[in-house]
Write an enzyme that holds these catalytic residues in place. Structure first.
Site, short mmCIF file in Angstrom:
data_model
loop_
_atom_site.label_atom_id
_atom_site.label_comp_id
_atom_site.label_asym_id
_atom_site.label_seq_id
_atom_site.Cartn_x
_atom_site.Cartn_y
_atom_site.Cartn_z
CD GLU A 113 -2.75 -1.05 0.42
OE1 GLU A 113 -3.09 -0.19 -0.34
OE2 GLU A 113 -3.89 -1.64 0.14
CB CYS A 118 -1.89 6.75 1.69
SG CYS A 118 -3.43 5.95 2.30
P1 NAD Z 1 8.50 5.03 4.12
O1 NAD Z 1 8.63 4.15 2.86
O2 NAD Z 1 9.57 6.08 4.65
O3 NAD Z 1 8.53 4.14 5.57
C1 NAD Z 1 7.66 2.98 5.75
C2 NAD Z 1 8.23 1.80 6.49
O4 NAD Z 1 9.35 1.28 6.02
C3 NAD Z 1 8.90 2.33 7.83
O5 NAD Z 1 8.65 1.52 8.96
C4 NAD Z 1 10.36 2.47 7.57
O6 NAD Z 1 11.26 2.14 8.66
C5 NAD Z 1 10.40 1.19 6.67
N1 NAD Z 1 11.66 1.10 5.70
C6 NAD Z 1 12.54 1.90 5.29
N2 NAD Z 1 13.31 1.53 4.62
C7 NAD Z 1 13.07 0.19 4.40
C8 NAD Z 1 13.76 -0.82 3.71
N3 NAD Z 1 14.70 -0.71 2.80
N4 NAD Z 1 13.05 -2.08 3.56
C9 NAD Z 1 12.10 -2.55 4.38
N5 NAD Z 1 11.42 -1.22 5.04
C10 NAD Z 1 11.96 -0.05 4.98
O7 NAD Z 1 7.29 5.72 4.33
P2 NAD Z 1 6.47 6.78 5.59
O8 NAD Z 1 7.31 8.12 5.37
O9 NAD Z 1 6.60 6.13 7.17
O10 NAD Z 1 4.86 6.88 4.89
C11 NAD Z 1 4.48 7.82 4.35
C12 NAD Z 1 4.40 7.10 3.04
O11 NAD Z 1 3.61 6.21 3.09
C13 NAD Z 1 3.60 8.09 1.91
O12 NAD Z 1 4.24 8.04 0.67
C14 NAD Z 1 2.05 7.69 1.90
O13 NAD Z 1 1.35 8.08 0.96
C15 NAD Z 1 2.33 6.18 1.99
N6 NAD Z 1 1.22 5.53 2.70
C16 NAD Z 1 0.36 4.67 1.92
C17 NAD Z 1 -0.78 4.11 2.41
C18 NAD Z 1 -1.84 3.27 1.69
O14 NAD Z 1 -2.53 2.56 2.20
N7 NAD Z 1 -1.35 3.21 0.33
C19 NAD Z 1 -1.32 4.50 3.81
C20 NAD Z 1 -0.30 5.09 4.67
C21 NAD Z 1 0.77 6.00 4.11
#
Ligand code: NAD
Length: 471
Positions: free
Chosen positions: A243, A277
């Site tokens: 997501e 999101c």
């Molecule tokens: P992010 O991608 O920076 O981090 C998300 C998670 O991934 C964190 O727990 C982080 O520690 C982890 N992570 C970071 N690098 C990683 C790697 N290499 N491998 C595995 N995990 C790793 O996102 P964010 O800034 O926490 O969230 C914001 C983003 O999420 C926005 O783009 C938003 O649109 C999206 N979002 C989408 C939905 C949806 O349902 N589509 C819902 C909420 C947020």
């Protein structure tokens, strides 16, 4: 030392190393959070693998009953969790803030407990009996973002457990404390090892995606990280639900009443301070009503009480972290330099905390950063159009495809336009509304798979066919 511990096999594990979690409203430390090592992750995965042997055989009715208990446990701890969430995430207690998120988390868990996974008899005749069942996959790794940390954790954990899987969850490093506490509360409803929670830096997420004994990853986060998750999960061919980010367009047709739609457009754009999101992130407005709608939007977005979310008179909190704040401010400055007209907001307080009032910027165009990039904050670009096909093409021009909306007093006409949007959910006269009985997910780079409803539950299962030949 920290009061918080990893949750592994039902135990609270204190770690040697910790990091400070800051309150974005005042930049002060809320508490220290444990940092899990690779050994901690291995222990959590081992606990989940061991627990899977028995949990996967628990009857469907019993698993449903436990999910109902989880819903009640979240509800009965909601005030404690809401206050902690406000301190580390920044969202206000009131309005569509922490209490609202906890209500959603309990409600989603409750609804998910009622979902069924019935057997399907595909054929039963003189030749064969062919039955399809849905079996749990194994250990599910849940990787979480910081915007709706508790609600999204429930979206991951509860269907996984409901379907007979066990879970290792990893909250975002920005919002780990309320997740650790909620995991402790949920895990008390479950046999040891069914739910485990590890916290640390981003590398912990990567170790999870590489772990040979995790069979599925459910990931909610940004598109660039989602691509990394997909790539490193490929070694063990993990099942994936992704997501990811969105840059949802809203198209306002020429027949709306500007005063009537403005409050709902603002709500769709700035739910959770725009850090949602599927928030409305680009607004395309027909030129015949452009000036009137700009005026009404500015009215609707002005004067929202902003400040520390623990003060119940505030309805807008800070942006969640410094990195995101800097990004939103940079997009705003760039838009102004390129001729964007500030309709309201933009006056950023010069004091601790990552505050920015709801800010509307008109007279911007496709190709500018403020339009093309996901801002994920209290900043909305407004673009004028005269030809509807051009607006639809603009809406569909980006790599994202999470949500979209069309605004009109003729809902039939609007629904026809909505069906031309390349996105997982297209709303008419609203934006961002979701429900536990309606599948939700993105197309194009906004994701793979769906959450919620039976379709979402199915993502935590493998199909097995038992094909019995008859003599
Ligand atoms: P992010 O991608 O920076 O981090 C998300 C998670 O991934 C964190 O727990 C982080 O520690 C982890 N992570 C970071 N690098 C990683 C790697 N290499 N491998 C595995 N995990 C790793 O996102 P964010 O800034 O926490 O969230 C914001 C983003 O999420 C926005 O783009 C938003 O649109 C999206 N979002 C989408 C939905 C949806 O349902 N589509 C819902 C909420 C947020």
């Amino acid at each position: 030392m920290s009061d918080y511990g990893l949750i592994i096999n039902g135990d609270k594990i204190v770690t040697e190393k910790t990091f400070a979690v800051k309150n974005p409203a005042n930049e002060e430390v809320v508490a220290n959070c444990p940092i899990a090592t690779k050994d901690h992750l291995n222990s959590a995965v081992k606990a989940a693998s061991d627990a899977f042997i028995t949990w996967s055989k628990v009857s469907d009715d019993d698993r449903a009953a436990v999910c109902g208990k989880i819903s009640s446990a979240i509800a009965s701890h909601s005030e404690e969790l809401a206050k902690l969430l406000t301190q580390e995430q920044g969202k206000p207690l009131e309005g569509a803030g922490s209490r609202f998120e906890l209500g959603g988390a309990a409600g989603w868990a409750g609804y998910t407990s009622t979902l069924k996974l019935p057997e399907k008899i595909i054929q039963d005749d003189e030749n064969a009996k062919i039955v399809q069942t849905r079996k749990p996959i194994g250990v599910v790794g849940s990787i979480l973002p910081w915007n709706w940390p508790l609600m999204i954790a429930v979206w991951h954990i509860v269907p996984a457990i409901r379907a007979g899987n066990t879970v290792v969850m990893k909250p975002s490093p920005y919002t780990p404390l309320s997740s650790l506490r909620m995991a402790e509360i949920i895990s008390a409803c479950l046999p040891a090892g069914v739910l485990n929670c590890v916290t640390g830096e981003d590398n912990l997420g990567q170790w999870m995606t590489e772990h040979p004994n995790i069979q599925k990853i459910i990931f909610t986060g940004s598109i660039p990280t989602g691509k990394k998750v997909m790539s490193s999960s490929s070694a063990s061919l993990k099942r994936l639900t992704l997501e990811l980010g969105g840059n949802d367009a809203g198209i306002v047709l020429d027949d709306v009443d500007p005063a009537a739609v403005a409050p709902d457009i603002i709500q769709g754009a700035f739910l959770n301070n725009g850090q949602t999101c599927a928030a409305l992130k680009r607004l395309y407005v027909h030129d015949s009503i452009y000036d009137d709608l700009c005026k009404e939007l500015a009215n609707a977005a002005s004067g929202i009480p902003m400040g520390d979310g623990l003060d119940e008179s505030n309805l807008q909190g800070p942006i969640q972290n410094k990195m995101q704040y800097d990004k939103v401010v940079a997009l705003f400055e760039d838009a102004k330099e390129q001729g964007g007209r500030v309709l309201c907001g933009g006056d950023i307080p010069n004091e601790p905390g990552y505050f920015m009032p709801y800010t509307l910027v008109a007279d911007v165009n496709d190709g500018m950063r403020i339009v093309d990039e996901e801002q994920f904050g209290p900043l909305l670009p407004i673009i004028k159009y005269s030809d509807l096909d051009d607006a639809i093409n603009s809406a569909n021009a980006l790599e994202t495809g999470l949500g979209g909306s069309v605004w009109s007093s003729d809902t039939e006409r609007a629904a026809k336009v909505a069906s031309q949007l390349e996105c997982g959910t297209a709303w008419v006269n609203g934006h961002g509304g979701i429900a536990p009985n309606v599948p939700f997910g993105g197309v194009k780079c906004s994701g793979i798979g769906v959450e919620f409803a039976e379709e979402g539950l199915h993502e935590y299962t493998n199909i097995q066919i038992v094909n019995v030949a008859k003599a």
